[in-house]
Design an enzyme around this catalytic site. Structure first.
Site, PDB file in Angstrom:
ATOM      1  CB  CYS A 104      31.247  82.417  48.994  1.00 13.71           C
ATOM      2  SG  CYS A 104      32.076  83.549  47.882  1.00 13.71           S
ATOM      3  NE  ARG A 157      25.979  78.745  48.643  1.00 15.35           N
ATOM      4  CZ  ARG A 157      24.926  79.485  48.962  1.00 15.35           C
ATOM      5  NH1 ARG A 157      23.833  78.903  49.362  1.00 15.35           N
ATOM      6  NH2 ARG A 157      24.959  80.786  48.896  1.00 15.35           N
ATOM      7  CD1 TRP A 191      31.382  80.777  41.747  1.00 19.50           C
ATOM      8  CD2 TRP A 191      30.748  82.923  41.904  1.00 19.50           C
ATOM      9  NE1 TRP A 191      30.792  81.141  40.553  1.00 19.50           N
ATOM     10  CE2 TRP A 191      30.404  82.450  40.629  1.00 19.50           C
ATOM     11  CE3 TRP A 191      30.449  84.243  42.224  1.00 19.50           C
ATOM     12  CZ2 TRP A 191      29.760  83.239  39.688  1.00 19.50           C
ATOM     13  CZ3 TRP A 191      29.814  85.029  41.277  1.00 19.50           C
ATOM     14  CH2 TRP A 191      29.475  84.532  40.016  1.00 19.50           C
ATOM     15  CG  ASN A 228      29.404  83.227  51.931  1.00 17.56           C
ATOM     16  OD1 ASN A 228      30.579  82.891  51.785  1.00 17.56           O
ATOM     17  ND2 ASN A 228      28.422  82.361  52.069  1.00 17.56           N
ATOM     18  N   GLY A 229      29.611  87.370  50.232  1.00 17.28           N
ATOM     19  CA  GLY A 229      29.013  88.663  49.895  1.00 17.28           C
ATOM     20  C   GLY A 229      30.026  89.602  49.283  1.00 17.28           C
ATOM     21  CD  GLU A 237      12.742  76.329  33.721  1.00 12.67           C
ATOM     22  OE1 GLU A 237      13.036  77.517  33.595  1.00 12.67           O
ATOM     23  OE2 GLU A 237      13.322  75.562  34.510  1.00 12.67           O
ATOM     24  CE  LYS A 252      16.570  73.912  34.313  1.00 14.87           C
ATOM     25  NZ  LYS A 252      15.860  74.983  34.930  1.00 14.87           N
ATOM     26  CD  GLU A 258      19.959  76.130  34.017  1.00  8.65           C
ATOM     27  OE1 GLU A 258      20.444  76.995  34.754  1.00  8.65           O
ATOM     28  OE2 GLU A 258      18.840  75.643  34.202  1.00  8.65           O
ATOM     29  CG  HIS A 296       7.477  89.020  13.074  1.00 10.35           C
ATOM     30  ND1 HIS A 296       6.846  89.827  12.149  1.00 10.35           N
ATOM     31  CD2 HIS A 296       6.507  88.265  13.639  1.00 10.35           C
ATOM     32  CE1 HIS A 296       5.544  89.582  12.179  1.00 10.35           C
ATOM     33  NE2 HIS A 296       5.317  88.635  13.070  1.00 10.35           N
ATOM     34  CE  LYS A 335      19.455  75.270  43.570  1.00 12.64           C
ATOM     35  NZ  LYS A 335      18.706  74.900  42.368  1.00 12.64           N
TER      36      LYS A 335
HETATM   37  C1  F6R Z   1      17.991  77.910  36.470  1.00 10.35           C
HETATM   38  C2  F6R Z   1      17.938  78.424  37.829  1.00 10.35           C
HETATM   39  C3  F6R Z   1      18.012  79.889  38.025  1.00 10.35           C
HETATM   40  C4  F6R Z   1      17.158  80.330  39.231  1.00 10.35           C
HETATM   41  C5  F6R Z   1      17.382  81.826  39.485  1.00 10.35           C
HETATM   42  C6  F6R Z   1      16.531  82.327  40.634  1.00 10.35           C
HETATM   43  O1  F6R Z   1      17.883  76.532  36.436  1.00 10.35           O
HETATM   44  O2  F6R Z   1      17.878  77.689  38.785  1.00 10.35           O
HETATM   45  O3  F6R Z   1      17.647  80.591  36.870  1.00 10.35           O
HETATM   46  O4  F6R Z   1      15.815  80.064  38.959  1.00 10.35           O
HETATM   47  O5  F6R Z   1      18.731  82.068  39.782  1.00 10.35           O
HETATM   48  O6  F6R Z   1      16.866  81.709  41.827  1.00 10.35           O
HETATM   49  P1  F6R Z   1      15.900  81.717  43.060  1.00 10.35           P
HETATM   50  O7  F6R Z   1      14.681  80.951  42.685  1.00 10.35           O
HETATM   51  O8  F6R Z   1      16.655  81.086  44.174  1.00 10.35           O
HETATM   52  O9  F6R Z   1      15.570  83.166  43.320  1.00 10.35           O
END
Ligand code: F6R
Length: 611
Positions: free
Chosen positions: A2, A27, A75, A101-102, A485, A489, A492, A508, A606
């Site tokens: 949110c 977000r 959200w 929020n929360g 990673e 990428k 997601e 395996h 985010k």
């Molecule tokens: C993927 C991504 C997430 C963040 C994860 C941690 O592209 O951005 O996997 O890396 O949610 O977020 P932070 O770094 O804000 O703790």
């Protein structure tokens, strides 16, 4: 997650609220709403399910002239995405209007309490419960907003950042928080509140941070802060160094590609903040040589991509410092009752500094009396404020949900820490120290070279593979770490199933999934294990895989690779900084070829401020 925006000043609030909410769209949200009031008039509330555009449409033709208001993007957690469940919420008789929020964990118990006092609820949200609880205390004790808010903070469990308007206080917005981010901005026009810096950066870079269980009252010409006793407290006005343009697309089609292209610049800034002419200076972090010498164990804790930085850091830290390193996913660490070495260091890596599980892991370490260090991008965030030491990454605001530039700057912070710790502990000599420092300084231009020379090639490759259902990323050592990673990428943002595997582990079990045309992206930069990785690539190729190899320009992969992406030569530790770039570009361009919203992938937020 949110988003909250609020404004009290001399300008029309609704424009500022909508603009701020649009900057929080990244977000993730599924409904939005605003509440605006004109002096001495009733609060007017507008809400809409879905995109902010739907709310804008509803507001068309409405003459909302009020200069005081709060807005929210929701959200869904408690209750489906709907107009009824959208914020702002209002107490039974309209006395209290609130955005939140929360999550309120004891909302059921509080709902029962409200029931006993004849309150009824119209939505399925914990937020409406919170709104009425404030109203209940406000009316019961008749001691004004701060008393009602503080009594509520003592009574509720969970995390929250709230912005509240009381009918009896037409020119005031009240805010409070616990474990959910919130800042207050100030300029000559008035006061702003936001859950995230980009929402108000266009209007001001002068902010106050409010701590857990503190509250504030935003008037038109001043802000007053309170502690949990209701006593006034002083706060320092801080300046945010982020550039406003960093939160704009500036001609790029998406934030993700803009942020990929910003990497040379932000990597350079982050290096320059730690690396002097010929030495690394960690004095800003407060980490002393004495402390470094005493560490006997390192734990790295993080989530998602930040965890992948941790996996890379584990290899580099162990190699350069010879201290054992254990890297863990924060949501696992916090609940497994970790037994931590008192002479250990817990490193928490987080872009937002607000990820709930990472914050909880940090607190677990602190409870056990173990030193903590955060690698954090957002200044003033919860982890940054609670960690004993902080290495700030200078990525600036990252808007795309999928991290790219923050990831790259986190890698730099991990490298400088590893190099300095290795040097202070006497595990690397002056020559190696100097060689590492010289080489790290070359990374920005090497990343720029990749962007200039690989982008077109990857665009073509990506259009060819936009239809695939599966992909595999394999490598060994640091190449395995970066495979994790690369795979994230891709999946997601493109919704293509992909997996990262330690190349030696494939046979395996997982190799049975390889069939004609399966895309396998092999990362092969580590000289000592190069031949082994090549053998694994040969194994998948002979079973029909299409092999894309990401390798150093001086390595020969011709016998196995169908398509080769060469990265510039560097020292073995630093290859993740270079190999991640083509992997980010593959994720981005495949997603664009599939016509998807790359900046806002479905179901993702985010910063994940709930467990
Ligand atoms: C993927 C991504 C997430 C963040 C994860 C941690 O592209 O951005 O996997 O890396 O949610 O977020 P932070 O770094 O804000 O703790």
């Amino acid at each position: 997650m949110c988003g909250i925006v609020g404004y009290n000043g001399s300008k029309k609030a609704v424009d500022i609220l909508l603009d701020g909410l649009s900057r929080l769209e990244y977000r993730g949200y599924d409904s939005a709403g605003v509440a605006v009031r004109d002096k001495d008039k009733e609060i007017q509330i507008f809400k809409a399910k879905g995109k902010l555009e739907n709310l804008r449409e509803k507001l068309e033709g409405e003459k909302l002239k009020g200069t005081c208001g709060i807005g929210h993007t929701r959200w869904a957690t408690h209750g489906e995405p709907s107009e009824t469940n959208a914020h702002p919420h209002v107490s039974n008789d309209g006395n209290v209007t609130l955005v939140h929020n929360g999550i309120i964990e004891n909302y059921q118990e509080l709902t029962a309490k409200l029931g006993r006092h004849d309150y009824t609820l119209y939505s399925e949200t914990d937020t409406e419960v919170l709104t009425n609880i404030i109203d209940y205390y406000y009316k019961k004790y008749k001691m004004g907003p701060i008393d009602a808010i503080n009594r509520t903070m003592v009574r509720v469990r969970g995390s929250y950042a709230i912005a509240v308007m009381f009918r009896d206080y037409p020119d005031e917005i009240w805010v409070a928080r616990k474990d959910s981010p919130m800042i207050i901005g100030e300029n000559e026009d008035g006061y702003y509140v936001a859950s995230d810096v980009p929402a108000i950066l266009k209007y001001t870079n002068k902010v106050y941070y409010i701590d857990n269980l503190e509250a504030a009252c935003l008037k038109k010409d001043k802000v007053i802060f309170y502690d949990l006793n209701g006593d006034e407290i002083k706060k320092e006005l801080k300046e945010i160094k982020w550039d406003v343009s960093a939160a704009e697309k500036e001609g790029y089609e998406h934030f993700m590609i803009k942020e990929i292209n910003e990497q040379p610049d932000v990597i350079k800034k982050t290096i320059n903040s730690f690396v002097r002419e010929d030495y690394i200076d960690l004095s800003n972090t407060g980490l002393s040589d004495e402390e470094i010498k005493n560490f006997k164990q390192i734990y790295i804790v993080a989530c998602g991509s930040a965890y992948h930085v941790g996996v890379c850091a584990q290899y580099v830290l162990e190699d350069l410092t010879r201290i054992p390193v254990r890297v863990e996913i924060a949501s696992e660490f916090r609940y497994r009752k970790p037994i931590l070495d008192k002479d250990g260091l817990v490193i928490v890596i987080s872009q937002s500094g607000e990820t709930a599980d990472s914050l909880a892991a940090l607190r677990e370490a602190k409870n056990q009396g173990v030193k903590t260090l955060g690698i954090i991008n957002v200044v003033g965030s919860s982890i940054a404020r609670e960690a004993d030491h902080v290495l700030y990454t200078l990525a600036g605001p990252e808007i795309a949900v999928a991290t790219t530039k923050a990831f790259s700057t986190q890698l730099i912070a991990a490298y400088v820490l590893a190099i300095q710790m290795g040097y202070v502990k006497g595990k690397i000599n002056e020559t190696v120290y100097q060689e590492l420092i010289e080489e790290i300084k070359t990374l920005p231009e090497k990343v720029q070279y990749e962007l200039d020379h690989l982008t077109n090639k990857i665009q073509k490759l990506s259009s060819k593979f936009s239809h695939i259902k599966d992909a595999f990323y394999i490598g060994r050592g640091l190449d395995y770490a970066i495979s994790l990673e690369g795979s994230l990428k891709l999946k997601e943002v493109s919704y293509i199933h992909s997996e990262a595997y330690a190349a030696g582990e494939l046979k395996h079990g997982t190799i049975s999934l390889i069939e004609d045309g399966t895309l396998v992206i092999g990362i092969a930069t580590q000289e000592e294990i190069f031949e082994k990785t090549i053998s694994n690539l040969v194994e998948v190729k002979s079973r029909g895989a299409y092999v894309v190899t990401v390798t150093s320009e001086d390595m020969d992969v011709s016998k196995v690779s169908n398509f080769t992406l060469n990265v510039p030569k560097t020292l073995k530790y630093f290859y993740p900084s270079l190999t991640v770039v083509p992997l980010q570009l593959i994720g981005y361009y495949i997603t664009v070829s599939r016509g998807l919203d790359v900046d806002k992938p479905r179901n993702l937020a985010k910063s994940v401020t709930v467990e």
